[in-house]
Design an enzyme around this catalytic site. Sequence first.
Site, PDB file in Angstrom:
ATOM      1  N   ALA A  76       0.982  -1.299  -0.094  1.00  0.00           N
ATOM      2  CA  ALA A  76      -0.026   0.035   0.126  1.00  0.00           C
ATOM      3  C   ALA A  76       0.842   1.169   0.081  1.00  0.00           C
ATOM      4  CB  ALA A  76      -0.964  -0.129   1.388  1.00  0.00           C
ATOM      5  N   ILE A 127       1.061   3.843   2.169  1.00  0.00           N
ATOM      6  CA  ILE A 127       1.459   4.135   3.227  1.00  0.00           C
ATOM      7  C   ILE A 127       2.873   3.058   3.449  1.00  0.00           C
ATOM      8  CG2 ILE A 127      -0.028   2.437   4.625  1.00  0.00           C
ATOM      9  CD1 ILE A 127       1.166   5.841   5.976  1.00  0.00           C
ATOM     10  N   ALA A 128       2.959   2.119   2.816  1.00  0.00           N
ATOM     11  CA  ALA A 128       4.190   1.345   3.044  1.00  0.00           C
ATOM     12  C   ALA A 128       5.319   1.969   2.593  1.00  0.00           C
ATOM     13  CB  ALA A 128       4.077   0.072   2.351  1.00  0.00           C
ATOM     14  N   SER A 138       3.725  -9.345  -1.892  1.00  0.00           N
ATOM     15  CA  SER A 138       2.519  -8.648  -2.535  1.00  0.00           C
ATOM     16  C   SER A 138       1.778  -9.937  -3.292  1.00  0.00           C
ATOM     17  CB  SER A 138       2.907  -7.559  -3.668  1.00  0.00           C
ATOM     18  OG  SER A 138       1.765  -7.213  -4.367  1.00  0.00           O
ATOM     19  N   ARG A 139       0.562  -9.439  -3.836  1.00  0.00           N
ATOM     20  CA  ARG A 139      -0.038 -10.650  -4.346  1.00  0.00           C
ATOM     21  C   ARG A 139       0.600 -10.899  -5.726  1.00  0.00           C
ATOM     22  NH1 ARG A 139      -6.007  -8.074  -3.755  1.00  0.00           N
ATOM     23  NH2 ARG A 139      -4.550  -6.381  -3.786  1.00  0.00           N
ATOM     24  N   LYS A 193      -3.525   0.971  11.474  1.00  0.00           N
ATOM     25  CA  LYS A 193      -4.860   1.250  12.006  1.00  0.00           C
ATOM     26  C   LYS A 193      -5.679   1.577  11.141  1.00  0.00           C
ATOM     27  CE  LYS A 193      -4.498   4.798  11.194  1.00  0.00           C
ATOM     28  NZ  LYS A 193      -4.058   5.335   9.835  1.00  0.00           N
TER      29      LYS A 193
END
Lengths: 345, 345
Positions: free
Chosen positions: A14, A16-17, A37-38, A101
């Site tokens: 993501a 934010i990573a 990751s997928r 979160k």
Amino acid sequence: MSEALIQIGVVGCADIARKVSRAINLSPNATICAVASRSYDKASTFAAANGYPLTAKIYGNYEALLEDPDVDAVYMPLPTSLHLRWAVLAAQNKKHLLLEKPVALNVAEFDEIMLACESNGVQFMDNTMWVHNPRTAAMAQVFNDKHRFGQLKSNDIRVKPDLDAHGSLGDAGWYCIRAILLAFNYELPKTVIASRQPVLNKDGVILDCGASLYWEDGRVATFHCSFLANLTMDITAIGTKGTLHVHDFIIPYEEKEASFYVGTESSFDDLVTCWAKQPVKCTIKTDLPQEALLVTEFARLVGEIKFRKSKPEKKWAIISRKTQLVLDAVKASIHRGFQPVEIEE
Amino acid sequence: MSEALIQIGVVGCADIARKVSRAINLSPNATICAVASRSYDKASTFAAANGYPLTAKIYGNYEALLEDPDVDAVYMPLPTSLHLRWAVLAAQNKKHLLLEKPVALNVAEFDEIMLACESNGVQFMDNTMWVHNPRTAAMAQVFNDKHRFGQLKSNDIRVKPDLDAHGSLGDAGWYCIRAILLAFNYELPKTVIASRQPVLNKDGVILDCGASLYWEDGRVATFHCSFLANLTMDITAIGTKGTLHVHDFIIPYEEKEASFYVGTESSFDDLVTCWAKQPVKCTIKTDLPQEALLVTEFARLVGEIKFRKSKPEKKWAIISRKTQLVLDAVKASIHRGFQPVEIEE
């Protein structure tokens, strides 16, 4: 460091990573050892773009990373609805857990995740970064200073963070509730009442809402969080003797320092035409950004467990759970037509 | 000044009258011509202590001052419960009226006072000083700036003024409501809901309370005002494009200048580790303190009527009445157990 670095695997790429990967790279006691990751290509591209060590392993699925015995701990920036499945699996694989979160969709899910962490002896921490800024400890000192601040009477928070991957109350609301709990020394409110006129999108996701939290002794906190307005991160906390103002509590204006303002026993001149004493600006410097301080603290706790056979530190899970309890109550109040909802631990 | 000074009589020697007497002395178009108290000695002592002109007449009762043909206008700092009687009598004696806030105990009394003013052709103004600070006009420009602020979404005010002669919600609440109306361009809210857990003293006087105001299009304002906490005067107003912060809106930190902060299209850097753009501090200078600017504006309007046969300016009464309507609704909501109260003009 006399001990080896804590080996962290990043589960999910993501947006934010990116920030958290940089924070792990900046932390003196942690390093990135793997990313999943997928899709293998996505993980590989992400690792290259974010300065991962050449030794970092690339995985095209989450399971493989979670089964890698070299991984001490995982950072998991997956959507909240996927937390239950993957966080529990991580704990079952004895991976210490740094979880984005909001931790869970509700406190029942939260407790399932926590049960998995506890029964597997893994350290839990949610990724609330601002708590680890040294400014926050300085603010907490003000809140606990009977001479400078007195007893907290009212705490008000207005927040409008950027729309992030969660796209819901969980993001903004989580921070607001956490900041309220900080000011109230983590004492839970008795009653929560959501504000009227929340804004939901067509899928029922909350885009704009607020609530008032009431304690039995008359103290009150109000927050409002919105994705629909200009970026705002204000706290005004009023005590019997002092007032604390902060305008950038979630992400400070600057990385290397953060400020707040404290007025104490504020008063006017004799004719009430101006103030006798103005609030004082307090600036706290930091070498590492708050997200790297978070990773450092997480890796320190993991290191205590790994190298010294310590028990996991429960403090972070306890604070996260209280945040989740209040979040659940806000949602319940919205769904019950803004009726008061009592908090039960 | 090519025209004579407006002759102002001060009816009552409350503490706040010291500040306003100085403001009249500072105003270029007004002068103090008389003062009345229930005791001649008290009025005489007050005049001497507050730099009154030697020509100022001293009265031992209010009626005599109100019947003095040399008095153009009166400043009336009497307790709110006495306003109806004395303000109406002043208007009947053709005295222009600068009246302390809150104007009346309720909007019915307010309308009686206003009827007396209108039928006698006298100018009305309430003594809300901060509105006359040039900062307020600058703030209003921000609120009306579609590019810089967008549309107002949320307005939040935390206030704790000193306990003044009124000793009740009317003081703090009056300012909060007025500031909310300013930000909403004086559009009345549709619904008012008082916050729970207000604090009343043994006589039923409100010492601490709050309310949320709702507009039909989803905009919301919240205020909290208390006599029980540290002096605080914060506004956080959030628009779709901008945010305005002010910490001293009722009485500025300094007499000669006042500031606020505006963030516009605030955003983060690429990695969301700090802000791309910080709010800008706007400082407005003024030669006269805001209370003298209020008196100057009041005396100007009285002069227009006295020397140019203009009609009284109704703007100030209209804004006062809206403030009173919301104040009444907050009290009604408290008395009805925090139920929503609809505002009807």
